[in-house]
Enzyme design. Structure first.
Site, PDB file in Angstrom:
ATOM      1  N   ASP A 785       0.834  -1.210   0.000  1.00  0.00           N
ATOM      2  CA  ASP A 785       0.000   0.000   0.000  1.00  0.00           C
ATOM      3  C   ASP A 785       0.864   1.254   0.000  1.00  0.00           C
ATOM      4  O   ASP A 785       1.904   1.315   0.678  1.00  0.00           O
ATOM      5  CB  ASP A 785      -0.896   0.033   1.236  1.00  0.00           C
ATOM      6  CG  ASP A 785      -1.889  -1.125   1.261  1.00  0.00           C
ATOM      7  OD1 ASP A 785      -2.008  -1.817   0.235  1.00  0.00           O
ATOM      8  OD2 ASP A 785      -2.536  -1.328   2.296  1.00  0.00           O
ATOM      9  N   LYS A 874      -6.103  10.210  11.423  1.00  0.00           N
ATOM     10  CA  LYS A 874      -5.666   9.544  10.188  1.00  0.00           C
ATOM     11  C   LYS A 874      -6.553   9.879   8.992  1.00  0.00           C
ATOM     12  O   LYS A 874      -6.057  10.269   7.923  1.00  0.00           O
ATOM     13  CB  LYS A 874      -5.624   8.025  10.389  1.00  0.00           C
ATOM     14  CG  LYS A 874      -5.200   7.280   9.139  1.00  0.00           C
ATOM     15  CD  LYS A 874      -5.133   5.777   9.354  1.00  0.00           C
ATOM     16  CE  LYS A 874      -4.736   5.074   8.052  1.00  0.00           C
ATOM     17  NZ  LYS A 874      -4.652   3.602   8.225  1.00  0.00           N
ATOM     18  N   ASP A1039      -4.502   2.657  -4.539  1.00  0.00           N
ATOM     19  CA  ASP A1039      -3.085   2.726  -4.169  1.00  0.00           C
ATOM     20  C   ASP A1039      -2.647   1.500  -3.374  1.00  0.00           C
ATOM     21  O   ASP A1039      -1.617   1.533  -2.699  1.00  0.00           O
ATOM     22  CB  ASP A1039      -2.799   3.997  -3.366  1.00  0.00           C
ATOM     23  CG  ASP A1039      -3.523   4.022  -2.029  1.00  0.00           C
ATOM     24  OD1 ASP A1039      -4.538   3.301  -1.897  1.00  0.00           O
ATOM     25  OD2 ASP A1039      -3.092   4.748  -1.116  1.00  0.00           O
TER      26      ASP A1039
END
Length: 1106
Positions: A785, A874, A1039
């Site tokens: 990732d 986050k 991603d």
């Protein structure tokens, strides 16, 4: 073995068919009406064979023996009428040569009333049994291709037919009580609803100016009838209504209404939403029918070409023994797929029933003497003929044969929203009038309406029409929804149930029209109805994108049985884990009684204070009630989602290979088309899927499996060696997860991604126990990732060294955690604000505006101080580069803060305003820290925003071409409301077509994230193409890049080279030049200055993707 796949279709029970003369007479007299739902047999009757045409039979009221004789003469098996070589229908004039007593076949009446033309099919498991197949790959592929076609023509009727089968079985046993109540209700609706829809279809075709039912909606407020309005609307939606048989429409309407109203619980479903859902379900059925007819024509043209090359030619150049001239020129639309072994519903070809009806009327002239049909008035042949012809021409039928243009799905346009809402409203009206429910609590009482319509207040001065389900039926549906044998199709998912995983590789994308499924139409791009973008992609060079999508679509997958078994056990035992939600609803506190009206100004000061206090308590109690109702609705949605995933996994678990067709959104981002089960889904979806082809682990594969497990456990902030050691240290837990996953050691259940963790535990233990891990065949994909990938792209665009270092674009011994850096700074600032000493009395009622602001900030900081961790910031950090708004950031943070406060024993409902304020404060602080730590990214984002603002100010949409050639046109337009008058109520729709002004604010705010998304999609597609060149498996979720454990090192090298090659191009300079050509009147600012980041460092940056 037969090559025809089998599904659980419903057949008419022979002992229940009434073969009396009276029944046959009734059937024939109603045939013109019933023709578009059941019988489809107008051309089966030929007066040359001695019985008279169907229209003749209609007029013979008392000649039952003659009718019975005629019916007996036409009995035969549909399969006996198919040419074994071409699959075409033999001359219908010869049908009467077959006799049931001689052939032993079922009667034509029984065959035509069955939903499938194939009988005694082998089960699906036999179709997949290698021992029953030819040894050649081509034979196996042909079997799977037939099955794929069958999967694509499935609809919501599949689930309902299972209900009907159970209903008939219970009826045969005289044991209705054994059926769940929701299934009994569904089964009881179809017949009456079908009759009502048939009548509505006939009223349109026959041009009758009357209502189909004596509904409460036929009267206005004065008691006067509204028939003219009904007739006017019917002339608008009638052509769409006649495209599908009434029986199938009844299935779609009943199931869509049930699903949507259950989803919306007691409030019910908005009329406009339900109407659109019903119409969209019908349009999906019509599109499948169209696609099948297109395929049938293509096959016929192909067969004609073969005949033309193989037929004998006489001296004058004419073909001899040309079967097409022997059989006549009529198109046999509905049988061309039979030669492929596909069990196609005879009604699946759109409007073929109308063609047959029209042929019969034309043959006999349709003159006079017709009897009334179910009170629908006398037949008007000229009107019927005209309306049938109009519908047929709109659907591409050409009875004259003059139009030689090949039929294509591009010939059909999407239904207009106005037509959709009018059609849906008319069917809702029939639903309200013809569906009833008899509750167990009111045995002996008359049935009650299953659905009800009411206008409800949804705002201060706003009312909406809602369709609600009977409360007891709602309870039954909710109970059935969470039962272990539930076949309840969740709401909002019905329109997408056709788009399932494939059992053969998808068709390659070679242009924007033809890729993906065998017959289902899938758009290459999800353009959001932007005509400008549709025109742009037709003229663009999309070869690079096609290569990438074809590569992703051709990766074969399989269902992970171990994970499926564990997930099913969680569901059955009520274990709430990951994506498996709780099956127990929250207890909803009672809704307080409405407060009595009080003239506030007439109260004394003390009474006013008491009244305000009472009002706050009432408001808090109401908010708490609504909050828990919403929680239960969310649980309902989660259960539906989990059930869909598990059902699809069970459906495809026995296939060696399944495939996922891909398309792109308007920015060029690739997505699998199936919406429920795919790698883009959640933890459960990803865990359920594994590569179909295993590869040996090789020397480092086991290490990467261990790293993968550590990542799934949240231990991803250490070196790769440290992560592998983490797994080693937990090896006892790993083995316990494999040996007894539901035992006392539930370590795997506590992982961040438990089901993916369980799948990885199995592979690690299997590899170790094999005794030779390097040669162990592993099919589990390992993920790499990006590290806050949006910031990585911004850092590369601006060559921002500091930003690049923070997101692992540079060489480092340990991975950098951008979230931790932001978290520490936010914690420091919150602590300062919380501990700040205020120089005024906090309890004073005479605070200044400035003092109130300082107090508000201090209280907010005190509430969240000590609660901030990496998880709190986050999502906001991750989405900040994608243009997250203040409200979005606040909601993200609020979700985490509420969890922490609940763990501390707070009643979050009591302090909800304080939580909201504190999370807003924290969101602003986090975004401020982000802007300061990533100045290079902020400069680039500001430049993109400034340019977008200049373009939008000119009234133009922001448009650009991505690095891989995808033309992007932002679709954001101002929405303009307009009113549509329907049979139920006025409905307000919004229009956002290309003719409307652009939405300037959205054009500006959405551009930076859209541009970055186009860059990450370019990187992924370029990586996929290079992986294909090296014959390596590859898949990706934006991603997150996946491959076999043994190929991780090679994929890491490829994705780094692709990234460097992408950003060695002057992307911002090229973007500016492109805009200067497209918008010559605009003077754009200079591109931001580049920093000193060395892109070649990415090649050696070990934690760039990790």
């Amino acid at each position: 073995m037969s090559t025809k796949p089998s599904f659980d279709n419903i057949y008419e029970d022979e002992d229940e068919v009434d073969n009396s003369d009276e029944y046959q007479l009734k059937w024939v007299k109603q045939a013109p009406l019933d023709n578009f739902s059941k019988y489809d047999n107008f051309v089966q009757y030929d007066s040359n064979n001695g019985g008279g045409s169907l229209l003749d039979l209609i007029n013979k009221e008392d000649d039952a023996p003659a009718i019975k004789k005629q019916l007996d003469r036409v009995e035969s098996s549909m399969m006996m009428l198919l040419n074994e070589d071409t699959g075409e229908l033999l001359d219908v004039g010869n049908m009467t040569q077959y006799d049931r007593t001689e052939s032993g076949q079922e009667s034509l009446l029984e065959l035509l009333d069955a939903p499938d033309i194939y009988q005694d099919e082998e089960p699906l498991s036999e179709l997949l049994d290698e021992e029953t197949k030819d040894d050649t790959q081509s034979a196996k592929y042909k079997d799977l291709q037939r099955l794929q076609l069958q999967l694509e023509i499935e609809s919501t009727q599949e689930a309902v037919e299972r209900y009907m089968l159970e209903l008939k079985s219970a009826r045969a046993r005289s044991d209705h009580a054994s059926l769940p109540g929701i299934r009994r209700a569904l089964g009881s609706w179809y017949e009456e609803l079908t009759d009502a829809i048939e009548l509505e279809q006939w009223l349109y075709l026959n041009g009758d100016n009357k209502t189909s039912t004596e509904s409460q909606f036929n009267l206005d407020e004065t008691g006067e009838g509204t028939k003219p309005k009904t007739v006017k609307d019917r002339t608008i939606y009638g052509p769409l209504l006649c495209l599908i048989p009434a029986r199938k429409i009844a299935v779609l309407v009943a199931h869509t209404a049930l699903s949507c109203t259950v989803q919306d619980q007691e409030m019910g479903s908005k009329v406009v939403s339900l109407a659109m859902n019903i119409a969209q379900a019908m349009e999906a059925e019509v599109n499948v029918s169209r696609a099948l007819r297109v395929r049938a024509r293509e096959r016929r043209a192909f067969n004609s070409d073969i005949k033309a090359t193989t037929s004998e030619i006489d001296d004058n150049g004419h073909m001899l023994n040309d079967q097409s001239t022997i059989d006549g020129s009529l198109e046999n639309e509905e049988v061309d797929l039979s030669s492929e072994g596909i069990a196609v519903d005879r009604w699946v070809y759109t409007a073929t029933h109308l063609q047959r009806f029209l042929d019969e009327i034309s043959r006999k002239g349709g003159s006079g003497g017709q009897q009334s049909l179910k009170g629908a008035g006398r037949v008007k042949p000229a009107v019927v003929r005209k309306r049938c012809q109009d519908i047929l021409l709109s659907e591409g039928f050409d009875p004259s044969g003059e139009n030689k243009k090949p039929l294509s799905m591009e010939d059909f346009v999407e239904w207009d929203p106005v037509l959709k809402v009018k059609l849906g409203a008319s069917l809702i009206r029939l639903l309200l009038d013809h569906t009833t429910f008899s509750s167990d609590s009111n045995r002996g009482s008359p049935p009650e309406p299953a659905f009800s319509y009411a206008r409800k207040k949804t705002g201060e001065m706003k009312f909406n029409g809602f369709v609600s389900i009977h409360p007891e039926l709602l309870h039954l549906a909710t109970t059935d929804e969470i039962s272990s044998d539930s076949t309840f199709i969740p709401p909002r998912a019905m329109a997408n149930t056709k788009c399932q995983p494939m059992v053969v590789p998808p068709k390659d994308w070679t242009d924007v029209k033809g890729g993906g499924y065998e017959i289902l139409k899938v758009d290459f791009m999800r353009t959001r109805h932007c005509k400008t973008q549709k025109d742009a992609i037709r003229n663009a060079d999309l070869s690079t994108v096609f290569k990438g999508l074809n590569m992703l679509g051709n990766i074969p997958w399989a269902i992970n049985h171990k994970v499926l078994d564990a997930a099913e056990k969680c569901w059955e035992d009520g274990i709430s884990l990951g994506d498996i939600p709780s099956r127990v609803d929250f207890e909803v506190p009672p809704l307080p009684e409405p407060m009595d009206y009080v003239d506030y100004h007439s109260l004394s000061e003390e009474e006013q204070k008491l009244h305000i206090e009472a009002f706050k308590k009432h408001k808090d109690a109401t908010t708490k009630h609504l909050r828990f109702k919403q929680k239960n609705m969310d649980l309902h949605s989660l259960r539906c989602s989990a059930m869909l995933k598990l059902n699809q996994a069970k459906k495809f678990k026995d296939f060696e290979e399944v495939f996922f067709p891909y398309n792109v959104d308007f920015r060029g981002r690739a997505y699998p088309v199936p919406p429920h089960l795919s790698i883009v889904g959640s933890d459960l979806c990803r865990a359920l899927l594994t590569f179909a082809t295993p590869k040996p682990l090789g020397p480092n594969g086991l290490k990467w499996l261990k790293v993968h497990l550590a990542n799934l456990a949240g231990a991803d902030k250490m070196s790769f060696e440290g992560r592998a050691q983490f797994t080693e240290d937990n090896m006892d837990n790993v083995r316990a997860a494999v040996d007894d996953p539901f035992g006392e050691n539930n370590w795997w259940m506590k992982l961040d991604d438990p089901f993916q963790g369980l799948a990885t535990c199995h592979e690690i233990i299997n590899a170790i126990d094999s005794g030779d891990p390097e040669n162990y065949l592993c099919s589990l994909p390992v993920h790499m990732d990006g590290s806050c990938n949006g910031l990585q792209h911004y850092a590369a665009l601006g060559r921002d060294r500091d930003g690049g270092k923070a997101v692992n674009l540079c060489i480092a011994d340990e991975p950098q955690d951008v979230y931790i850096g932001v978290m520490h700074e936010v914690i420091r600032r919150v602590a300062e604000d919380a501990n700040e000493m205020l120089d005024f009395d906090e309890n004073s009622s005479d605070l200044t505006k400035k003092e109130k602001a300082l107090l508000k900030k201090a209280k907010s900081a005190r509430l969240v101080n000590g609660l901030i961790d990496r998880g709190v910031v986050k999502r906001t950090v991750m989405t900040s580069v994608y243009g997250v708004t203040y409200i979005g950031a606040r909601n993200q943070i609020e979700e985490k803060i509420e969890e922490k406060l609940e763990d501390k024993g707070y009643d979050i409902d009591e302090i909800e305003p304080e939580i909201n304020t504190s999370c807003g404060y924290l969101a602003s602080l986090t975004m401020e820290v982000m802007g300061q730590k990533f100045k290079g990214a902020r400069d680039t984002m500001d430049w993109l925003t400034a340019c977008a603002r200049l373009i939008a100010a000119q009234g133009q949409p922001v448009a650009f071409i991505s690095p891989i050639g995808v033309p992007v046109v932002q679709p954001y337009r101002q929405k303009r409301p307009f009113t549509v008058v329907t049979l139920l109520q006025n409905v307000v729709l919004t229009n956002d077509s290309d003719m409307l002004p652009v939405h300037r604010q959205r054009q500006v705010s959405a551009f930076p994230p859209n541009y970055v998304h186009s860059l990450d999609s370019s990187h992924m597609i370029l990586t996929a193409i290079e992986m294909q060149k090296r014959e390596l498996y590859f898949s990706a979720v934006h991603d997150s890049y996946w491959t076999h454990p043994c190929d991780i090192e090679e994929m890491n090298a490829i994705l780094r080279e692709s990234f460097i090659n992408l950003y060695n191009q002057p992307l911002l300079q090229d973007l500016k030049k492109m805009w200067e050509l497209r918008y010559p009147s605009i003077i754009f600012p200079d591109c931001p200055e580049l920093g000193d980041l060395d892109l070649d460092d990415v090649r050696s940056a070990p934690y760039f993707f990790q």
